[in-house]
Design a protein around this motif. Structure first.
Motif, PDB file in Angstrom:
ATOM      1  N   GLN A  40       0.818  -1.207   0.000  1.00  0.00           N
ATOM      2  CA  GLN A  40       0.000   0.000   0.000  1.00  0.00           C
ATOM      3  C   GLN A  40       0.857   1.264   0.000  1.00  0.00           C
ATOM      4  O   GLN A  40       0.625   2.175  -0.787  1.00  0.00           O
ATOM      5  N   SER A  41       1.835   1.318   0.891  1.00  0.00           N
ATOM      6  CA  SER A  41       2.589   2.579   0.965  1.00  0.00           C
ATOM      7  C   SER A  41       3.458   2.791  -0.272  1.00  0.00           C
ATOM      8  O   SER A  41       3.607   3.911  -0.747  1.00  0.00           O
ATOM      9  N   VAL A  42       3.998   1.703  -0.825  1.00  0.00           N
ATOM     10  CA  VAL A  42       4.839   1.872  -2.015  1.00  0.00           C
ATOM     11  C   VAL A  42       3.990   2.321  -3.207  1.00  0.00           C
ATOM     12  O   VAL A  42       4.324   3.282  -3.900  1.00  0.00           O
ATOM     13  N   ILE A  43       2.862   1.651  -3.419  1.00  0.00           N
ATOM     14  CA  ILE A  43       2.049   1.976  -4.606  1.00  0.00           C
ATOM     15  C   ILE A  43       1.377   3.339  -4.477  1.00  0.00           C
ATOM     16  O   ILE A  43       1.349   4.122  -5.417  1.00  0.00           O
ATOM     17  N   LEU A  44       0.859   3.623  -3.275  1.00  0.00           N
ATOM     18  CA  LEU A  44       0.084   4.855  -3.135  1.00  0.00           C
ATOM     19  C   LEU A  44       0.955   6.097  -3.023  1.00  0.00           C
ATOM     20  O   LEU A  44       0.645   7.123  -3.610  1.00  0.00           O
ATOM     21  N   GLU A  45       2.011   6.033  -2.254  1.00  0.00           N
ATOM     22  CA  GLU A  45       2.792   7.254  -2.028  1.00  0.00           C
ATOM     23  C   GLU A  45       4.283   7.155  -2.362  1.00  0.00           C
ATOM     24  O   GLU A  45       4.814   8.019  -3.052  1.00  0.00           O
ATOM     25  N   PHE A  46       4.952   6.127  -1.881  1.00  0.00           N
ATOM     26  CA  PHE A  46       6.409   6.165  -2.031  1.00  0.00           C
ATOM     27  C   PHE A  46       6.851   6.219  -3.486  1.00  0.00           C
ATOM     28  O   PHE A  46       7.647   7.076  -3.855  1.00  0.00           O
ATOM     29  N   ALA A  47       6.307   5.339  -4.305  1.00  0.00           N
ATOM     30  CA  ALA A  47       6.737   5.367  -5.704  1.00  0.00           C
ATOM     31  C   ALA A  47       6.290   6.655  -6.411  1.00  0.00           C
ATOM     32  O   ALA A  47       7.133   7.415  -6.895  1.00  0.00           O
ATOM     33  N   PRO A  48       4.978   6.938  -6.459  1.00  0.00           N
ATOM     34  CA  PRO A  48       4.621   8.144  -7.245  1.00  0.00           C
ATOM     35  C   PRO A  48       5.075   9.467  -6.618  1.00  0.00           C
ATOM     36  O   PRO A  48       5.625  10.304  -7.323  1.00  0.00           O
ATOM     37  N   THR A  49       4.869   9.654  -5.330  1.00  0.00           N
ATOM     38  CA  THR A  49       5.111  10.978  -4.748  1.00  0.00           C
ATOM     39  C   THR A  49       6.564  11.174  -4.327  1.00  0.00           C
ATOM     40  O   THR A  49       7.222  12.129  -4.746  1.00  0.00           O
ATOM     41  N   PHE A  50       7.045  10.247  -3.510  1.00  0.00           N
ATOM     42  CA  PHE A  50       8.397  10.413  -2.984  1.00  0.00           C
ATOM     43  C   PHE A  50       9.429  10.444  -4.118  1.00  0.00           C
ATOM     44  O   PHE A  50      10.297  11.315  -4.172  1.00  0.00           O
ATOM     45  N   ILE A  51       9.302   9.522  -5.065  1.00  0.00           N
ATOM     46  CA  ILE A  51      10.247   9.499  -6.185  1.00  0.00           C
ATOM     47  C   ILE A  51      10.125  10.777  -7.018  1.00  0.00           C
ATOM     48  O   ILE A  51      11.114  11.319  -7.513  1.00  0.00           O
ATOM     49  N   THR A  97       0.787  10.111 -11.307  1.00  0.00           N
ATOM     50  CA  THR A  97       2.118  10.067 -11.914  1.00  0.00           C
ATOM     51  C   THR A  97       2.163  10.885 -13.202  1.00  0.00           C
ATOM     52  O   THR A  97       3.113  11.635 -13.435  1.00  0.00           O
ATOM     53  N   LEU A  98       1.104  10.766 -14.006  1.00  0.00           N
ATOM     54  CA  LEU A  98       1.083  11.533 -15.257  1.00  0.00           C
ATOM     55  C   LEU A  98       1.026  13.030 -14.984  1.00  0.00           C
ATOM     56  O   LEU A  98       1.714  13.813 -15.638  1.00  0.00           O
ATOM     57  N   LEU A  99       0.208  13.414 -14.001  1.00  0.00           N
ATOM     58  CA  LEU A  99       0.161  14.834 -13.637  1.00  0.00           C
ATOM     59  C   LEU A  99       1.533  15.298 -13.141  1.00  0.00           C
ATOM     60  O   LEU A  99       2.008  16.374 -13.512  1.00  0.00           O
ATOM     61  N   VAL A 124       4.324  22.479  -5.695  1.00  0.00           N
ATOM     62  CA  VAL A 124       3.238  22.190  -6.636  1.00  0.00           C
ATOM     63  C   VAL A 124       2.910  20.693  -6.633  1.00  0.00           C
ATOM     64  O   VAL A 124       1.741  20.299  -6.663  1.00  0.00           O
ATOM     65  N   LEU A 125       3.931  19.848  -6.543  1.00  0.00           N
ATOM     66  CA  LEU A 125       3.708  18.397  -6.502  1.00  0.00           C
ATOM     67  C   LEU A 125       2.869  18.007  -5.286  1.00  0.00           C
ATOM     68  O   LEU A 125       1.888  17.256  -5.397  1.00  0.00           O
ATOM     69  N   ILE A 126       3.251  18.529  -4.132  1.00  0.00           N
ATOM     70  CA  ILE A 126       2.586  18.141  -2.887  1.00  0.00           C
ATOM     71  C   ILE A 126       1.138  18.626  -2.870  1.00  0.00           C
ATOM     72  O   ILE A 126       0.228  17.898  -2.480  1.00  0.00           O
ATOM     73  N   VAL A 127       0.946  19.858  -3.337  1.00  0.00           N
ATOM     74  CA  VAL A 127      -0.414  20.394  -3.359  1.00  0.00           C
ATOM     75  C   VAL A 127      -1.280  19.604  -4.346  1.00  0.00           C
ATOM     76  O   VAL A 127      -2.419  19.228  -4.050  1.00  0.00           O
ATOM     77  N   THR A 128      -0.722  19.316  -5.524  1.00  0.00           N
ATOM     78  CA  THR A 128      -1.455  18.520  -6.511  1.00  0.00           C
ATOM     79  C   THR A 128      -1.791  17.153  -5.937  1.00  0.00           C
ATOM     80  O   THR A 128      -2.902  16.638  -6.105  1.00  0.00           O
ATOM     81  N   ASN A 129      -0.831  16.566  -5.243  1.00  0.00           N
ATOM     82  CA  ASN A 129      -1.038  15.255  -4.628  1.00  0.00           C
ATOM     83  C   ASN A 129      -2.248  15.302  -3.690  1.00  0.00           C
ATOM     84  O   ASN A 129      -3.100  14.424  -3.720  1.00  0.00           O
TER      85      ASN A 129
END
Ligand SMILES: Nc1ncnc2c1ncn2[C@@H]1O[C@H](COP(=O)(O)OP(=O)(O)O)[C@@H](O)[C@H]1O
Ligand SMILES: [Mg+2]
Lengths: 254, 245
Positions: free
Chosen positions: B81-92, B192-194, B231-236
């Motif tokens: 859950q954490s990798v798919i939802l946040e770590f991969a798309p957001t953290f990376i 991810t696309l955004l 901008v990334l964090i707000v969009t997230n």
């Protein structure tokens, strides 16, 4: 021939160009001189359409530039060569790729044809054999010559040079000046050169416009500029000791 | 006021980017070059980070599972859950804002200060399209990077959990399949696309409109990183609110 009429341009309330009238002639080196910050580059950028002037018209061989449609502006740009102060070579490309760039973008030439043309102009600026070097690997003088080659590769009708010999040693500077002059004569280009270098004025000042405080303060030739008694001009011209001495010698009748 | 001005300028830039197109053959080679610089060049660091972050998530969860009533499979579930939802798309993506973002800002910015952009314009080339469009297109392959990051993150979790002796391999695999909601993947790849679009355009904006010299290029890269992250964090936040709640 480029005719400028009543050109005005300012930034945020500060007026830089206050109504300039001047004609740049074909087949001649037209110099714009003036102190640093007097608006020479702004003048040039207005003529190129990089800045929109508030007032005035600029005519390229009789056709007013401000009234051109986007399409016409683009067509005109293909007839313009520009030599930037620092050369503005694309540093991700080799010398040959830089010179070939305008051909690649605007002609349907085959790579072989383009390469032949590139070799030809590189020869013209005495740079044969430098094709595969990167801009960072060659000297400032060579970079300027590559930039000249890129500016003339598409056989422009108008050539603009912003301080072509700033940052160069006097010998190299003279070589660049003479090269621009030669190309201007041979190809019958309307060449506009910005400079604050009195050596250039002496070498290639066929027509000179002196810019001061946003206005055209004086115009003439290199012979005239050393004869005039106009104080605004003499203050600028004889600010260097060397030229002061030349002037004194002249006045004493040597 | 200046923020509003910048936002307006950003959208005007985008309009220019999708305006008059550069010659197709030239554009194609530019796109391949950008894929190489932006995407392939980042694979190493992304792979490395993903693997170890997945591993750490697994260890942390395992160490906190003292209650015998909670099944061991939770280790795999939590990691997934954490990798798919946040770590991969957001953290990376935040990491990419530092790597790809500052690269974009400084390469466009140095072209600005050395008048290379003026040179393009004088030749009658739409410099916004020439410089920025290929980057946007190249970043469309960014979801592949994130997919690989997800895979390696879970692989890292598996290695840490199983080889670290916290859970058995079977328990881990079982946990991975627990309550899997496919829409979570849709959510992850939509954002991810955004993020890909933000990662290419916000840094490009900071480079394209910068003023000054070499020193300012460095400053612009730093400012660009800060704003891209914001901008990334707000969009997230908004995408999560919109798609998951
Ligand atoms: N893009 C710009 N925005 C605001 N002011 C400018 C801009 N470009 C030039 N100026 C101002 O115009 C004046 C003339 O500059 P410039 O034409 O570069 O002088 P120079 O004669 O040395 O080439 C300077 O005071 C400069 O600060
Ligand atoms: Mg200048």
């Amino acid at each position: 021939m480029i005719e400028v009429e009543n050109l005005k341009k300012g930034f945020k309330g500060e007026q830089i160009l206050k109504g300039i009238n001047y004609t740049f002639e074909r087949g001649k080196t037209n110099l714009i001189i003036g102190q640093s910050g007097s608006g020479k580059s702004v003048f040039l950028k207005c003529m190129l359409g990089l800045f929109k002037p508030e007032e005035g018209t600029i005519k390229y061989d009789g056709k007013p530039y401000s009234n051109f449609s986007d399409e016409e502006q683009r067509e005109l740009r293909k007839d313009i060569g520009m030599l930037f102060q620092g050369g503005a070579l694309f540093d991700s490309m080799t010398v040959a790729e830089n010179v070939m760039f305008p051909l690649k973008m605007f002609t349907k030439q085959k790579k072989k044809e383009s390469m032949a043309r590139v070799r030809e102009v590189l020869d013209r600026v005495n740079l044969e054999g430098a094709e595969d070097k990167m801009p960072s690997e060659i000297s400032g003088g060579m970079q300027k010559r590559v930039a000249i080659a890129r500016a003339i590769v598409n056989e422009p009708k108008y050539l603009f040079c912003d301080e072509p010999n700033s940052g160069l040693d006097p010998t190299t500077a003279t070589v660049i000046d003479k090269l621009i002059q030669k190309i201007t004569h041979e190809n019958q280009i309307t060449t506009v050169i910005i400079t604050h270098d009195m050596n250039s004025v002496l070498e290639i000042g066929e027509r000179i416009a002196f810019l001061k405080e946003g206005l055209l303060a004086w115009k003439g030739t290199k012979d005239e500029i050393f004869q005039t008694d106009d104080e605004t001009v003499t203050d600028f011209v004889y600010s260097s000791d060397l030229f002061k001495k030349v002037r004194e010698a002249q006045l004493k009748g040597y | 006021m200046t923020y509003l001005y910048s936002i307006g300028e950003y959208f005007l830039m985008l309009k220019g980017v999708f305006g008059r197109m550069t010659k197709g053959s030239v554009l194609r080679s530019l796109i391949f070059k950008e894929i190489n610089d932006l995407i392939l060049g980042s694979m190493g660091i992304v792979a490395f980070l993903s693997f170890f972050i997945g591993a750490v998530v697994a260890i942390q969860t395992a160490l906190n599972l003292n209650n015998p009533l909670i099944p061991k499979t939770l280790v795999a579930y939590a990691a997934r859950q954490s990798v798919i939802l946040e770590f991969a798309p957001t953290f990376i993506s935040i990491i990419m804002a530092g790597k790809v973002g500052s690269f974009i800002t400084s390469s466009i910015g140095s072209m600005r200060v050395t008048e290379q952009i003026d040179a393009l314009e004088v030749m009658g080339i739409n410099s916004k399209n020439y410089l920025i469009f290929p980057k946007i297109v190249a970043m469309f392959t960014y979801p592949f990077v994130i997919a690989i990051s997800m895979f390696l993150g879970i692989a890292g979790a598996y290695s840490a959990a199983v080889f670290g002796g916290f859970v058995s391999s079977d328990q881990f695999i079982l946990g991975l399949q627990d309550d899997f909601i496919p829409f979570h993947l849709v959510y992850a790849f939509v954002k991810t696309l955004l993020f890909a679009f933000i990662l290419s355009t916000v840094p490009a904006y900071h480079g394209y409109y910068m003023k000054g010299g070499a020193l300012e290029v460095g400053q612009a890269a730093t400012t660009s990183f800060v704003w891209t992250s914001v901008v990334l964090i707000v969009t997230n936040y908004f995408v999560t609110q919109l798609l998951l709640s």
